[in-house]
Design a protein around this motif. Structure first.
Motif, PDB file in Angstrom:
ATOM      1  N   GLN A  14       0.829  -1.207   0.000  1.00 38.42           N
ATOM      2  CA  GLN A  14       0.000   0.000   0.000  1.00 38.42           C
ATOM      3  C   GLN A  14       0.865   1.258   0.000  1.00 38.42           C
ATOM      4  O   GLN A  14       0.575   2.219  -0.719  1.00 38.42           O
ATOM      5  CB  GLN A  14      -0.941   0.002   1.211  1.00 38.42           C
ATOM      6  N   LEU A  15       1.915   1.264   0.814  1.00 36.93           N
ATOM      7  CA  LEU A  15       2.833   2.407   0.826  1.00 36.93           C
ATOM      8  C   LEU A  15       3.465   2.596  -0.556  1.00 36.93           C
ATOM      9  O   LEU A  15       3.568   3.717  -1.057  1.00 36.93           O
ATOM     10  CB  LEU A  15       3.937   2.215   1.874  1.00 36.93           C
ATOM     11  N   ASP A  16       3.861   1.489  -1.165  1.00 39.41           N
ATOM     12  CA  ASP A  16       4.453   1.544  -2.506  1.00 39.41           C
ATOM     13  C   ASP A  16       3.469   2.129  -3.510  1.00 39.41           C
ATOM     14  O   ASP A  16       3.843   2.952  -4.345  1.00 39.41           O
ATOM     15  CB  ASP A  16       4.888   0.148  -2.969  1.00 39.41           C
ATOM     16  N   CYS A  23      11.023   0.967   3.951  1.00 41.95           N
ATOM     17  CA  CYS A  23      11.558  -0.363   4.219  1.00 41.95           C
ATOM     18  C   CYS A  23      11.269  -0.714   5.667  1.00 41.95           C
ATOM     19  O   CYS A  23      10.918   0.146   6.474  1.00 41.95           O
ATOM     20  CB  CYS A  23      13.053  -0.454   3.908  1.00 41.95           C
ATOM     21  N   ILE A  24      11.413  -1.982   5.956  1.00 44.39           N
ATOM     22  CA  ILE A  24      11.202  -2.486   7.309  1.00 44.39           C
ATOM     23  C   ILE A  24      12.524  -2.482   8.044  1.00 44.39           C
ATOM     24  O   ILE A  24      13.565  -2.849   7.489  1.00 44.39           O
ATOM     25  CB  ILE A  24      10.579  -3.890   7.257  1.00 44.39           C
ATOM     26  N   ASP A  43       8.190  -2.460  12.265  1.00 52.24           N
ATOM     27  CA  ASP A  43       8.748  -1.110  12.271  1.00 52.24           C
ATOM     28  C   ASP A  43       9.142  -0.750  10.845  1.00 52.24           C
ATOM     29  O   ASP A  43       9.895  -1.490  10.212  1.00 52.24           O
ATOM     30  CB  ASP A  43       9.983  -1.045  13.176  1.00 52.24           C
ATOM     31  N   PHE A  44       8.643   0.378  10.391  1.00 55.06           N
ATOM     32  CA  PHE A  44       8.937   0.865   9.045  1.00 55.06           C
ATOM     33  C   PHE A  44       9.637   2.209   9.123  1.00 55.06           C
ATOM     34  O   PHE A  44       9.389   2.996  10.039  1.00 55.06           O
ATOM     35  CB  PHE A  44       7.629   1.111   8.259  1.00 55.06           C
ATOM     36  N   THR A  45      10.474   2.479   8.143  1.00 60.85           N
ATOM     37  CA  THR A  45      10.917   3.833   7.860  1.00 60.85           C
ATOM     38  C   THR A  45      10.256   4.214   6.547  1.00 60.85           C
ATOM     39  O   THR A  45      10.350   3.470   5.559  1.00 60.85           O
ATOM     40  CB  THR A  45      12.453   3.925   7.716  1.00 60.85           C
ATOM     41  N   VAL A  46       9.544   5.335   6.543  1.00 61.13           N
ATOM     42  CA  VAL A  46       8.903   5.856   5.339  1.00 61.13           C
ATOM     43  C   VAL A  46       9.478   7.236   5.079  1.00 61.13           C
ATOM     44  O   VAL A  46       9.436   8.106   5.947  1.00 61.13           O
ATOM     45  CB  VAL A  46       7.363   5.936   5.494  1.00 61.13           C
ATOM     46  N   LEU A  47      10.035   7.416   3.897  1.00 64.84           N
ATOM     47  CA  LEU A  47      10.639   8.711   3.579  1.00 64.84           C
ATOM     48  C   LEU A  47       9.561   9.743   3.286  1.00 64.84           C
ATOM     49  O   LEU A  47       8.778   9.589   2.355  1.00 64.84           O
ATOM     50  CB  LEU A  47      11.576   8.591   2.377  1.00 64.84           C
ATOM     51  N   THR A  48       9.542  10.762   4.122  1.00 66.38           N
ATOM     52  CA  THR A  48       8.645  11.893   3.884  1.00 66.38           C
ATOM     53  C   THR A  48       9.452  13.134   3.538  1.00 66.38           C
ATOM     54  O   THR A  48       8.897  14.101   3.026  1.00 66.38           O
ATOM     55  CB  THR A  48       7.769  12.159   5.128  1.00 66.38           C
ATOM     56  N   ASN A  49      10.746  13.098   3.829  1.00 63.73           N
ATOM     57  CA  ASN A  49      11.699  14.136   3.425  1.00 63.73           C
ATOM     58  C   ASN A  49      11.343  15.547   3.870  1.00 63.73           C
ATOM     59  O   ASN A  49      11.721  16.507   3.212  1.00 63.73           O
ATOM     60  CB  ASN A  49      11.903  14.102   1.917  1.00 63.73           C
ATOM     61  N   PRO A 115       7.527 -18.884   1.505  1.00 63.31           N
ATOM     62  CA  PRO A 115       7.401 -19.025   0.048  1.00 63.31           C
ATOM     63  C   PRO A 115       6.504 -17.936  -0.554  1.00 63.31           C
ATOM     64  O   PRO A 115       5.374 -17.742  -0.125  1.00 63.31           O
ATOM     65  CB  PRO A 115       6.797 -20.414  -0.123  1.00 63.31           C
ATOM     66  N   SER A 116       7.079 -17.195  -1.479  1.00 61.74           N
ATOM     67  CA  SER A 116       6.385 -16.115  -2.196  1.00 61.74           C
ATOM     68  C   SER A 116       5.919 -14.980  -1.287  1.00 61.74           C
ATOM     69  O   SER A 116       5.014 -14.235  -1.653  1.00 61.74           O
ATOM     70  CB  SER A 116       5.197 -16.664  -3.002  1.00 61.74           C
ATOM     71  N   LEU A 117       6.509 -14.834  -0.137  1.00 63.79           N
ATOM     72  CA  LEU A 117       6.154 -13.768   0.804  1.00 63.79           C
ATOM     73  C   LEU A 117       7.413 -12.942   1.089  1.00 63.79           C
ATOM     74  O   LEU A 117       8.237 -13.290   1.928  1.00 63.79           O
ATOM     75  CB  LEU A 117       5.572 -14.346   2.091  1.00 63.79           C
ATOM     76  N   TRP A 118       7.537 -11.854   0.328  1.00 61.54           N
ATOM     77  CA  TRP A 118       8.731 -11.019   0.348  1.00 61.54           C
ATOM     78  C   TRP A 118       8.457  -9.696   1.049  1.00 61.54           C
ATOM     79  O   TRP A 118       7.375  -9.131   0.907  1.00 61.54           O
ATOM     80  CB  TRP A 118       9.176 -10.710  -1.078  1.00 61.54           C
ATOM     81  N   LEU A 119       9.463  -9.204   1.768  1.00 65.21           N
ATOM     82  CA  LEU A 119       9.419  -7.877   2.361  1.00 65.21           C
ATOM     83  C   LEU A 119      10.708  -7.147   2.004  1.00 65.21           C
ATOM     84  O   LEU A 119      11.771  -7.774   1.883  1.00 65.21           O
ATOM     85  CB  LEU A 119       9.308  -7.945   3.885  1.00 65.21           C
ATOM     86  N   ARG A 120      10.627  -5.846   1.857  1.00 65.70           N
ATOM     87  CA  ARG A 120      11.818  -5.025   1.648  1.00 65.70           C
ATOM     88  C   ARG A 120      12.293  -4.577   3.033  1.00 65.70           C
ATOM     89  O   ARG A 120      11.573  -3.893   3.756  1.00 65.70           O
ATOM     90  CB  ARG A 120      11.483  -3.829   0.751  1.00 65.70           C
ATOM     91  N   ILE A 121      13.481  -5.013   3.389  1.00 67.42           N
ATOM     92  CA  ILE A 121      14.015  -4.763   4.724  1.00 67.42           C
ATOM     93  C   ILE A 121      15.353  -4.026   4.621  1.00 67.42           C
ATOM     94  O   ILE A 121      16.018  -4.073   3.584  1.00 67.42           O
ATOM     95  CB  ILE A 121      14.194  -6.067   5.525  1.00 67.42           C
ATOM     96  N   CYS A 122      15.729  -3.385   5.698  1.00 66.56           N
ATOM     97  CA  CYS A 122      17.030  -2.704   5.728  1.00 66.56           C
ATOM     98  C   CYS A 122      18.140  -3.738   5.611  1.00 66.56           C
ATOM     99  O   CYS A 122      17.955  -4.913   5.934  1.00 66.56           O
ATOM    100  CB  CYS A 122      17.172  -1.876   7.002  1.00 66.56           C
ATOM    101  N   SER A 123      19.291  -3.295   5.168  1.00 72.97           N
ATOM    102  CA  SER A 123      20.448  -4.191   5.067  1.00 72.97           C
ATOM    103  C   SER A 123      20.912  -4.595   6.463  1.00 72.97           C
ATOM    104  O   SER A 123      20.612  -3.922   7.467  1.00 72.97           O
ATOM    105  CB  SER A 123      21.584  -3.491   4.320  1.00 72.97           C
ATOM    106  N   ALA A 124      21.663  -5.691   6.527  1.00 73.73           N
ATOM    107  CA  ALA A 124      22.219  -6.134   7.809  1.00 73.73           C
ATOM    108  C   ALA A 124      23.125  -5.063   8.400  1.00 73.73           C
ATOM    109  O   ALA A 124      23.107  -4.819   9.610  1.00 73.73           O
ATOM    110  CB  ALA A 124      22.973  -7.448   7.613  1.00 73.73           C
TER     111      ALA A 124
END
Length: 185
Positions: A14-16, A23-24, A43-49, A115-124
């Motif tokens: 939805q954010l996208d 990202c999470i 926990d999400f970071t959403v860029l509002t700038n 399986p088939s459940l992807w999230l965009r997360i911060c890097s390690a």
């Protein structure tokens, strides 16, 4: 846990769709990079700038049920929106605008939680940086787990990014503590 991941995936989509880069971070990202531990929220970071932030916060609020009656005012003052999705799944949304927050979102990676459940997360690496910045006892335990599990962390990036952030909390010794942990592994 699977309910949390599914709800987070829907919320991220939805954010996208609203064009809000995100990202999470936090506990769900830790599930990917470190030792498994129970987490009950996302926990999400959403860029509002810092641009049109109130209208962006209102857009985000339209996607969830606020956890506070003054959610919009609280978000604009504290840079975090607190809400629920799917009835009772807690979501904390940091309103990002600083250069480092933009880098976190830019460097985020897709991770398959099921399986088939992807999230965009911060890097390690960014998770290590954020946990070092926070510096709570549990954060140090989490960092140990990440170091144990991730054999190819980009330590140059970590050591480059951290000093400026640690100046904000006036605790440059945290970098030394992190490097000591690294040496113990």
């Amino acid at each position: 846990m699977l309910d949390l991941v599914r709800a987070s995936a829907r919320f991220q989509a939805q954010l996208d769709s609203l064009g809000l880069p995100n990202c999470i971070i936090g506990g769900l990202a830790l599930q990917a990079w470190g030792e498994l531990r129970l987490t009950r929220d996302a926990d999400f970071t959403v860029l509002t700038n810092f641009e049109n932030e109130e209208s962006k916060a209102r857009l985000i609020l339209s996607l969830l049920t606020p956890r506070r009656p003054d959610a919009l005012q609280f978000a604009l003052h504290n840079r975090v929106l607190l809400g629920y999705v799917d009835g009772d799944i807690s979501i904390d949304i940091g309103l990002g605008g600083f250069e480092y927050e933009a880098k976190i979102v830019e460097r985020a990676v897709r991770f398959e939680f099921a399986p088939s459940l992807w999230l965009r997360i911060c890097s390690a690496e960014d998770l290590v940086i954020m946990k070092t910045f926070a510096g709570r006892d549990q954060d140090w335990n989490d960092i140990k787990g990440i170091i144990d599990r991730q054999v190819s962390l980009d330590w140059d990036r970590i050591e480059f990014e951290l000093p400026a952030l640690l100046e904000l909390v006036e605790d440059p010794e945290r970098l030394e503590r992190l490097l000591t942990l690294r040496g113990e592994r």
